[in-house]
Design a protein around this motif. Structure first.
Motif, short mmCIF file in Angstrom:
data_model
loop_
_atom_site.label_atom_id
_atom_site.label_comp_id
_atom_site.label_asym_id
_atom_site.label_seq_id
_atom_site.Cartn_x
_atom_site.Cartn_y
_atom_site.Cartn_z
N HIS A 129 -5.13 -5.81 3.91
CA HIS A 129 -5.37 -4.39 3.30
C HIS A 129 -6.48 -4.41 2.35
O HIS A 129 -6.78 -3.06 2.04
N LYS A 189 -1.00 4.71 -9.04
CA LYS A 189 -2.29 4.87 -8.76
C LYS A 189 -3.15 4.66 -10.41
O LYS A 189 -4.03 4.59 -10.28
N SER A 230 -8.46 2.27 6.60
CA SER A 230 -9.01 2.05 5.30
C SER A 230 -10.26 1.42 5.15
O SER A 230 -11.07 2.01 4.67
N LYS A 234 0.74 -1.11 -0.12
CA LYS A 234 0.12 -0.04 0.04
C LYS A 234 0.88 1.29 0.09
O LYS A 234 2.03 1.19 0.46
N LYS A 291 -8.19 -4.01 -1.40
CA LYS A 291 -8.01 -3.90 -2.73
C LYS A 291 -6.26 -3.27 -2.61
O LYS A 291 -6.05 -2.40 -1.92
N HIS A 344 -3.52 8.88 1.41
CA HIS A 344 -3.42 7.66 1.16
C HIS A 344 -3.83 7.40 -0.26
O HIS A 344 -4.92 7.61 -0.70
N ASP A 346 -4.32 -0.52 -4.48
CA ASP A 346 -4.51 1.15 -4.61
C ASP A 346 -4.96 1.50 -5.98
O ASP A 346 -5.99 2.47 -6.28
N TYR A 347 -4.45 0.80 -6.89
CA TYR A 347 -4.87 1.08 -8.31
C TYR A 347 -6.44 0.86 -8.69
O TYR A 347 -6.81 1.23 -9.37
N GLU A 348 -6.88 -0.17 -7.74
CA GLU A 348 -8.16 -0.93 -7.96
C GLU A 348 -9.17 -0.18 -7.25
O GLU A 348 -10.38 -0.27 -7.41
N CYS A 349 -8.92 1.04 -6.47
CA CYS A 349 -9.84 1.52 -5.80
C CYS A 349 -10.65 2.78 -6.33
O CYS A 349 -11.78 2.96 -5.80
N LYS A 356 -10.88 6.98 -3.71
CA LYS A 356 -11.72 6.26 -4.56
C LYS A 356 -12.25 7.66 -5.60
O LYS A 356 -12.56 7.23 -6.66
N ASN A 367 -5.35 4.70 -1.79
CA ASN A 367 -6.35 4.15 -2.06
C ASN A 367 -7.72 4.97 -2.23
O ASN A 367 -8.68 4.33 -1.62
#
Length: 553
Positions: free
Chosen positions: A426, A531, A395, A213, A428, A267, A430-433, A271, A269
């Protein structure tokens, strides 16, 4: 294109990266060799134009690593840290006000008394001088661009070619890179290192760990009026301007001669694709409990970098045939404390001890598995294990509840030595968020006033960033069509916003929209590599010495 063969040099150990971890590794190897009456050849390659040029941190520094590496550093007239923490404050901010949290509520491990405020870049410069005094060779301005692997074992690295034009052809200044071969190669590249990323994939180092992360930390250095300066004051905050479901917070540190380090972490992650970490930082400075510090002051520095936030459960396997990971390449940051340099130094020392033992036994290119097996039982492991659930709780439950639960978890670890949560995952990567643009309410930001708040380009100017313009791009978009269809059409072009240096632009014209990459602005924060929602951007090292040239950062 047929290229001439590289020249090569042989060493016992090659270290990639002249940050605290890499230099601590080098120093410890020389200390071990001197104690044993042996000779170990050590070389450090550094992509920055000088040692410390690319080093950026808050920084409140836990001196435990320095104390072990160089026990006499505190009495050294050349010491890099001179301001000890005198005050420790923690604020929770709302839009118009806030409250200071009582220090008694904070777990002991969050106490900053005994720590130092200063420049981590200057710490690296100090360690570089100490390493050279011991006989370590250091080559700044020579980024390692390739890992040399033979028969499944790492046997060294190659530095990048110089004088390649943007079309990939040699120009009049062409110089072939060098091969630096070694019995062991240590990767100390910092967060999201380009070669470390390859090693993790090649040797499946993260096979048994949670995914890593990240956060992005953005920093300014101010010279404030003497009457507003409180040497040694350390102030952290969370809350406004971030929404509850977006993790992050700030720091504000007073040190040396009327200097204030102010910064903001978001952070990665988050959205909302319209969020801009840079602009959230600018908004933060306008808060009524913060802005007064800067009245009549002058902003003199700027920079940004990614921060490893996965902690205990995300540390990959640290050893593989012929090489090891140390420091931020391994992910040894203690997130709630916002500290990692002490663990970086300690990991370098630990790695050096195990590598030296292998060299003394006549081994080469094998796996230093003893280093991997030992770290969790050291001070590094103890530091990370007791805070392992803070980031997952934050998170999952948001700032207000998540931080409270994280505090409870740290208290339980402190008092009883165990966590009621076990070890949390953790979630997902970070790029999936990111959510599609159509599913969010776009965020709006005020125009900068040029006094307290600023734009990205004037900020990049203060970072002293420079790249040779006629060189191959070091920001590589793997599939341009995917970038247009997904990053732009679905997510609204978040790279324009998450990049703190104005590198990425979607430019509208009569012919449609095109993706413009201003690579010369890049401050090497690596956020794009982390990201991008499709992992479609790959950050690689630019030509030697390119990037920021930070002073007192």
């Amino acid at each position: 294109m047929d290229l001439p063969a590289r020249e090569s040099m042989e060493f016992d150990v090659v270290i990639v990266g002249a940050g605290p971890a890499g230099l601590a590794t080098a120093i410890r190897l020389k200390q071990d060799a001197a104690e044993a009456g042996a000779d170990v050849s050590v070389v450090v390659v550094e992509k920055g134009s000088e040692v410390g040029a690319h080093i950026l941190s808050g920084a409140v520094i836990d001196p435990s690593g320095l104390d072990r590496l160089l026990p006499d550093w505190r009495t050294d007239p050349d010491r890099p840290l001179k301001t000890q923490v005198t005050g420790d404050e923690f604020l929770y901010l709302g839009p118009a006000g806030g409250m200071r949290m009582p220090n008694l509520l904070m777990p002991k491990l969050m106490d900053n008394h005994g720590n130092f405020v200063g420049s981590l870049g200057n710490v690296a410069r100090y360690l570089g001088r100490k390493a050279e005094e011991l006989g370590v060779e250091i080559y700044p301005g020579f980024p390692a661009s390739e890992v040399l692997v033979e028969d499944g074992k790492v046997v060294g690295i190659a530095t990048g070619d110089m004088g390649i034009d943007r079309n990939g052809e040699p120009n009049a200044n062409y110089t072939r890179g060098m091969e630096l071969r070694a019995k062991y190669t240590i990767f100390a590249e910092g967060a999201r290192g380009s070669l470390t990323k390859q090693m993790v994939e090649r040797f499946k180092l993260n096979q048994n760990s949670d995914h890593q992360k990240y956060g992005i930390g953005i920093k300014e250095l101010w010279q404030v009026k003497p009457e507003k300066h409180r040497p040694g004051l350390v102030r952290h905050s969370m809350g406004w301007p971030l929404q509850n479901d977006t993790g992050g917070g700030s720091w504000l540190y007073h040190f040396d001669d009327n200097l204030v380090s102010v910064g903001f972490v978001v952070h990665l992650n988050y959205k909302n694709p319209t969020l801009s970490p840079f602009d959230e930082f600018q908004r933060f400075k306008t808060h009524p409990m913060i802005r007064d510090v800067f009245e009549g002051g002058k902003r003199i520095g700027y920079g940004a970098r990614a921060i490893m936030e996965g902690g205990w459960q995300s540390v990959p396997r640290l050893s593989f045939p012929g090489g090891c990971l140390v420091g931020d390449s391994a992910g040894f940051v203690n997130v709630p404390r916002i500290k990692g340099s002490h663990n970086a130094i300690l990991s370098g020392m630990l790695c050096a001890d195990h590598v030296f033992e292998a060299l003394q036994a006549g081994r080469a290119h094998d796996e230093i598995s003893s280093y991997e097996k030992s770290w969790r039982s050291t001070a590094i492991g103890a530091d990370l294990k007791r805070v392992r659930n803070v980031k997952p709780l934050w998170s999952k439950f948001g700032t207000a509840l998540g931080v409270a639960l994280g505090g409870l978890d740290m208290w339980m670890n402190q008092l009883l030595g165990w966590s009621p949560f076990g070890t949390l995952k953790h979630g997902k990567a970070d790029y999936e968020c990111l959510l599609p643009l159509a599913e969010v309410t776009p965020l709006k930001y005020d125009r900068p006033d040029g006094v307290l708040t600023f734009d990205k380009l004037s900020s990049v100017f203060l970072s002293n960033t420079n790249h040779e313009e006629d060189q191959p791009p070091h920001l590589k978009v793997k599939d341009p069509q995917l970038q247009k269809k997904s990053e732009h059409d679905t997510y609204g072009g978040p790279s324009q916003l998450y990049c703190p240096a104005g590198v990425y632009e979607w430019v509208e014209s009569e012919d449609g929209v095109r993706y413009q990459i201003n690579a010369q602005n890049c401050v090497h924060c690596k956020t794009c590599d982390i990201k991008d929602p499709n992992q479609n951007i790959n950050w690689v090292t630019p030509e030697g010495g390119g990037g920021p040239n930070y002073v007192n950062m």
